[in-house]
Write a protein that holds these residues in place. Structure first.
Motif, mmCIF file in Angstrom:
data_model
loop_
_atom_site.group_PDB
_atom_site.id
_atom_site.type_symbol
_atom_site.label_atom_id
_atom_site.label_comp_id
_atom_site.label_asym_id
_atom_site.label_seq_id
_atom_site.Cartn_x
_atom_site.Cartn_y
_atom_site.Cartn_z
ATOM 1 N N GLU A 65 1.094 -1.196 -0.279
ATOM 2 C CA GLU A 65 0.071 -0.441 -0.066
ATOM 3 C C GLU A 65 1.141 1.331 -0.111
ATOM 4 O O GLU A 65 1.021 1.630 -0.591
ATOM 5 N N SER A 66 2.033 0.891 0.738
ATOM 6 C CA SER A 66 2.832 2.479 1.193
ATOM 7 C C SER A 66 4.669 2.037 0.367
ATOM 8 O O SER A 66 4.912 2.662 0.796
ATOM 9 N N TRP A 113 -2.864 -4.128 5.559
ATOM 10 C CA TRP A 113 -3.993 -2.674 6.269
ATOM 11 C C TRP A 113 -4.999 -2.854 6.899
ATOM 12 O O TRP A 113 -5.202 -4.257 7.178
ATOM 13 N N SER A 270 6.268 10.966 0.114
ATOM 14 C CA SER A 270 6.158 11.676 1.345
ATOM 15 C C SER A 270 7.440 11.704 1.921
ATOM 16 O O SER A 270 8.276 11.239 1.410
ATOM 17 N N TYR A 359 5.204 9.232 8.636
ATOM 18 C CA TYR A 359 5.014 10.003 7.305
ATOM 19 C C TYR A 359 4.658 10.935 7.108
ATOM 20 O O TYR A 359 3.339 10.966 7.810
ATOM 21 N N SER A 361 2.327 13.311 3.531
ATOM 22 C CA SER A 361 2.709 13.631 2.198
ATOM 23 C C SER A 361 3.440 14.894 2.219
ATOM 24 O O SER A 361 3.125 15.883 3.010
ATOM 25 N N LYS A 412 10.613 8.716 0.924
ATOM 26 C CA LYS A 412 9.388 7.696 0.737
ATOM 27 C C LYS A 412 8.912 7.652 -0.339
ATOM 28 O O LYS A 412 7.769 8.457 -0.085
ATOM 29 N N ASN A 414 6.064 7.542 -3.538
ATOM 30 C CA ASN A 414 4.888 6.317 -3.609
ATOM 31 C C ASN A 414 4.793 6.508 -5.362
ATOM 32 O O ASN A 414 4.215 7.195 -5.748
ATOM 33 N N CYS A 524 -6.630 11.063 -0.408
ATOM 34 C CA CYS A 524 -5.930 10.809 0.235
ATOM 35 C C CYS A 524 -6.353 11.515 1.360
ATOM 36 O O CYS A 524 -7.299 12.519 2.214
ATOM 37 N N ASP A 566 -4.268 7.547 -1.334
ATOM 38 C CA ASP A 566 -3.435 7.411 -0.815
ATOM 39 C C ASP A 566 -4.091 7.791 1.041
ATOM 40 O O ASP A 566 -4.231 9.138 1.287
ATOM 41 N N TYR A 568 -4.239 6.982 5.518
ATOM 42 C CA TYR A 568 -4.105 5.942 6.539
ATOM 43 C C TYR A 568 -4.544 6.318 7.487
ATOM 44 O O TYR A 568 -5.688 6.896 7.765
#
Ligand SMILES: Cc1cc2nc3c(=O)[nH]c(=O)nc-3n(C[C@H](O)[C@H](O)[C@H](O)COP(=O)(O)OP(=O)(O)OC[C@H]3O[C@@H](n4cnc5c(N)ncnc54)[C@H](O)[C@@H]3O)c2cc1C
Ligand SMILES: NC(=O)c1ccc[n+]([C@@H]2O[C@H](COP(=O)([O-])OP(=O)(O)OC[C@H]3O[C@@H](n4cnc5c(N)ncnc54)[C@H](OP(=O)(O)O)[C@@H]3O)[C@@H](O)[C@H]2O)c1
Ligand SMILES: Cc1cc2nc3c(=O)[nH]c(=O)nc-3n(C[C@H](O)[C@H](O)[C@H](O)COP(=O)(O)O)c2cc1C
Length: 568
Positions: A65-66, A113, A270, A359, A361, A412, A414, A524, A566, A568
Motif C-alpha cells: 500500500e505504502s 492494511w 512523502s 510519514y 505527504s 519515501k 509513492n 488522500c 493514499d 493512512y
C-alpha cells in the motif's frame, strides 16, 4: 534508473534510462530484471556468491500500500540477480494467480492494511487466490515475508493467509514465513539470505555459498542515499499554524530546506520523519522504573525507542505469570504504573521496540519551490485513562520545533500516487483535513508546467472560519483558472455532519461527466472512516449516473489507474 556501477558505458546508461522513463511499469520491470541479470552475468562476483551455471527463474511477487513491500521486492531482485537468478518483480495489482502458478521459484512479500486486510491494489489477487477455482501451485517453491505492525490486532494477517493458501494449493514452502514489525529491514535481509539459499539448495547449488548478507537497513539503499538509519537533517525555514486560534484542530504548515540533499521528490511522495519523544514522558518512564538521572538512558529513550506502543507480547513478558490484566488502549507507561517495578536499563529497553518513522505527504512541488519540501501536520491529541496523550511526531513538530531547528527526514517515494503523465487529463482530488497536502503539491506542479488538464479539488474540514487550510492559495488558483473547481464540506458548521462525500453526491452529475472525460480520481487522508465512506459514495454515484453496477465501475477505474488512494 540504472546505478552508476552498471556494466554499461555512460552513453548506454543515458539511452537505457531514457527507454525506461518512456515505458510502462511492466516494461520497466521486465527491462530492470533483464538488465539486473545482464549485470549479474557481466560484473565479476565475489567467490562466495558464485552464480549457478544455469540462471534459475525467480518471481518476486509483492503486495503493497505504502511502498515498503515494493522497495523490498526491488532490493530482493537485485540481490537475487547477484546470485545468478533471473529474477522478475511482479506487483499483485498487475497479476493473477494463474500467471504466478507457472513460476518455479516464488518469493512473496506482502503487507497488511486496514484491520487485517490486504493492500487495496492486491484485493483482486487475494480474492482470486482464496476462491474455490484458484489454480494449483504444484511445482512452485516459495517463501513468504509478511510486513505489518505489532500494534494492530491482526498482525501480518495478509502474509500469513497467503502463506497458508499457497501451501494448501500445493506449493512447496522452502523457508518459514517471517512476520516483520515496523523495523523490518534487518529481519527482511536475513530472511532473504535464507530463502535464496534454500532455493539454491533446491536447485542443487551449494546453499552455504549463497549467503550474500543482504542488509536493507544499510544507509544508501533508499532514495537519494538517505534512509531512516541515516536521515537528512533538514532545517525548518518556516512553521505556521494554519488552524485559526479558535479551531478545535491544530494543524501546521512546515517548510524544510533540502538544500544539498539531492532529494528529488515528486508530488505524491512523502517524507519519513524520525521524531524525538516527549521529554516529560521519558522522565516519567525513568521515574517509574527507578532510572531517574540516567542521562544515557534518557538519550536512548528520546531518540531510539518507541516509548508509547504497548504490544501484546511485551505485556505478556512484563506480566509474567502475574495477574496484570491488559486494558485496551494502554501505552507502556500505563502498564508500568499499574505494576511499578525497578527495571535495569536492559530490562526496560527489552520492553520497547525501535522508534519508527512517521510519514508526511509532501505538500509542494520542486518546480515551484526548488530545494524545499513543505509538510502539513495535524497534532494528534486525545485523553485516555485520565492522561493526556500526545502523538509522538505530530506534537513534536507542533510543540517543540521552531524555525532554525532541524528535522531528520528521508524520502519515501509513492510511485502509485502520481499526477497523470498526460498533462491534458482532468483530475479530481478528494482530500479532507491533512489529506489535502499532496494536492497542494499537485497544483503547484500543474501550475508550474502549465498543464492544461482540468483540476477539481474537494476539501473538507471542521469549520469554515477556522479550518480552511490554504484557503487563499486555492482561491488564487481558482482565479487564475489553474484550479477549475473547488467544492468544500465543513462538518461542524451545521447540526448535521457534512462531509466530502456529501459534496460529491451533490455534484454527482458533473463528477460523472469528468470521469467520462477520462479524469483520474485521487483520495488522500484518513483510512479508517473517510476513505471507506468516500469509496462507497463513488460506487453509488457511478452506479446511479452510469445506470449499471457502481462497484464494478469503480473497480474498473482502479484497474485503469484512474482511482488512486493514499490513505493512512
Ligand atoms: C503515507 C502517509 C502519509 C501521511 N501524511 C500525513 C500528512 O500529510 N499529515 C499528517 O498530519 N499526517 C500524515 N500521516 C499520518 C502520520 O504519519 C502520523 O501517523 C500522524 O502524524 C500521527 O503520528 P504521531 O507520531 O503524532 O502519533 P502516534 O504517537 O503515532 O499516535 C497515533 C496513534 O494514537 C492513537 N490515537 C489517535 N487518536 C486517538 C484517539 N482519539 N483515541 C485513541 N487513540 C488514538 C492511534 O492508535 C494512532 O495510531 C501520513 C501517514 C502515512 C502512512
Ligand atoms: N484512527 C486514527 O487514529 C485517525 C483518524 C483520523 C485522523 N487521524 C489523525 O488525526 C490527525 C488529524 O487528521 P486530519 O487533520 O486529517 O483531519 P480529520 O480528523 O481526518 O478530519 C477532517 C475532516 O474529515 C471529517 N470526517 C470525519 N469522519 C469522516 C468520514 N467518515 N467521512 C468523511 N469525512 C469525515 C471530519 O469531520 P468531524 O471530525 O467533524 O467528524 C473533518 O471535517 C491526523 O494526524 C490523522 O492521521 C487519526
Ligand atoms: C492505516 C493502517 C492500517 C494498518 N493495518 C495493519 C494491520 O491490520 N495489521 C498489521 O500487521 N499491520 C498493519 N499496518 C502496518 C503496515 O502493514 C506496515 O506499515 C507495513 O510496513 C506497510 O507496508 P507497505 O508499505 O508495503 O504497504 C497498517 C498501517 C496503516 C498505516
Amino acid at each position: 534508473m540504472l546505478p552508476e556501477t552498471s556494466p554499461f558505458a555512460a552513453d548506454q546508461i543515458v539511452a537505457l534510462n531514457r527507454i525506461m522513463s518512456g515505458s510502462t511499469a511492466e516494461q520497466r520491470n521486465w527491462l530492470s530484471g533483464f538488465l539486473a541479470g545482464y549485470q549479474a552475468a557481466s560484473v565479476p562476483q565475489p567467490a562466495a556468491a558464485a552464480p549457478p551455471a544455469r540462471r534459475a527463474p525467480l518471481t518476486i511477487l509483492f503486495a503493497t500500500e505504502s511502498g515498503n513491500a515494493e522497495a523490498l521486492a526491488d532490493a530482493a531482485r537485485k540481490a537475487a540477480g547477484k546470485l545468478g537468478f533471473a529474477a522478475r518483480v511482479l506487483d499483485m495489482a498487475d497479476a493473477t494467480p494463474a500467471q504466478v502458478a507457472g513460476a518455479q521459484n516464488l518469493l512473496v512479500i506482502a503487507s497488511t492494511w486496514g484491520e487485517g486486510d490486504p493492500p487495496q491494489r492486491a484485493i483482486d489477487f487475494h480474492a482470486a487466490l482464496m476462491a474455490d477455482d484458484a489454480p494449483r501451485f504444484e511445482g512452485v517453491r516459495y517463501a513468504v515475508l509478511a510486513l505489518g505492525d505489532r500494534a494492530y490486532a491482526k498482525f501480518c494477517e495478509t502474509g500469513r493467509l497467503f502463506d497458508e493458501r499457497f501451501a494448501a494449493l500445493g506449493a512447496k514452502r522452502v523457508a518459514e514465513r517471517i512476520e516483520c514489525d515496523l523495523d523490518y529491514e534487518s529481519p527482511a535481509g536475513a530472511w532473504l539470505d535464507g530463502a535464496l539459499g534454500k532455493l539454491r539448495a533446491e536447485l542443487g547449488e551449494p546453499e552455504a555459498g549463497a549467503v550474500i548478507h543482504v542488509d536493507f537497513a544499510r544507509p544508501g539503499t533508499e532514495a537519494a542515499g538517505y534512509s531512516r538509519a541515516q536521515p537528512f537533517e533538514a532545517e525548518i525555514t518556516e512553521r505556521i499554524r494554519l488552524s485559526g486560534s479558535r479551531s478545535t484542530s491544530d494543524t501546521w504548515h512546515v517548510e524544510l530546506s533540502l538544500e544539498g540533499a539531492g532529494i528529488a521528490y515528486e508530488p505524491g511522495d512523502s517524507l519519513g520523519f524520525m521524531p524525538v519523544n516527549d521529554p516529560a514522558l521519558v522522565d516519567a518512564l525513568l521515574a517509574v522504573t527507578g532510572n531517574s538521572g540516567n542521562a544515557g538512558l534518557h538519550a536512548k529513550l528520546s531518540e531510539q525507542f518507541d516509548i508509547t506502543t504497548l504490544t501484546a507480547p511485551k505485556l505478556d513478558e512484563y506480566a509474567g505469570g502475574g495477574s496484570l490484566v491488559r486494558q485496551d488502549g494502554w501505552q507502556v507507561i500505563d502498564m508500568l504504573e499499574a505494576a511499578p517495578r525497578q527495571l535495569s536499563e536492559a530490562a526496560l529497553l527489552s520492553l520497547l521496540r525501535p522508534l519508527a518513522p512517521r510519514y508526511f505527504s509532501i505538500a509542494s512541488s520542486r518546480k515551484a519551490v526548488p530545494d524545499e519540501a513543505h509538510l502539513l501536520i495535524a497534532a494528534v491529541r486525545y485523553a485516555a485513562f485520565d492522561r493526556a496523550r500526545n502523538g509522538v511526531a505530530s506534537v513534536d513538530v507542533a510543540e517543540r520545533r521552531k524555525v532554525g531547528d532541524r528535522m531528520r527526514v528521508f524520502l519515501k517515494p509513492n510511485t502509485h500516487f502520481r499526477l497523470p503523465t498526460d498533462a491534458e487529463r482532468p483530475v479530481i482530488m478528494i482530500g479532507p483535513g491533512t489529506g489535502v497536502a499532496p494536492f497542494r503539491g499537485f497544483m503547484q506542479e500543474r501550475d508550474a508546467v502549465g498543464a492544461r488538464g482540468r483540476n477539481w479539488l474537494v476539501f473538507g474540514h471542521r469549520n469554515y472560519t477556522h479550518d480552511f487550510l490554504y484557503q487563499l492559495e486555492w482561491q488564487d488558483l481558482l482565479k487564475r483558472n489553474v484550479l477549475t473547481r473547488l467544492d468544500v464540506a465543513f462538518s461542524r458548521d451545521q447540526p448535521e455532519k457534512r462531509y466530502v462525500q456529501h459534496a460529491l453526491w451533490d455534484a454527482r452529475r458533473e463528477l460523472y461527466a469528468w470521469v467520462r472525460d477520462g479524469a483520474v480520481i485521487y483520495v488522500c487522508g484518513d483510512a479508517n472512516a473517510m476513505a471507506k465512506d468516500v469509496h462507497a459514495m463513488l460506487q453509488r454515484i457511478l452506479g446511479e449516473q452510469g445506470g449499471g453496477d457502481g462497484v464494478a465501475a469503480l473497480d474498473a477505474l482502479r484497474r485503469e489507474g484512474r482511482y488512486l488512494r493514499d490513505v493512512y
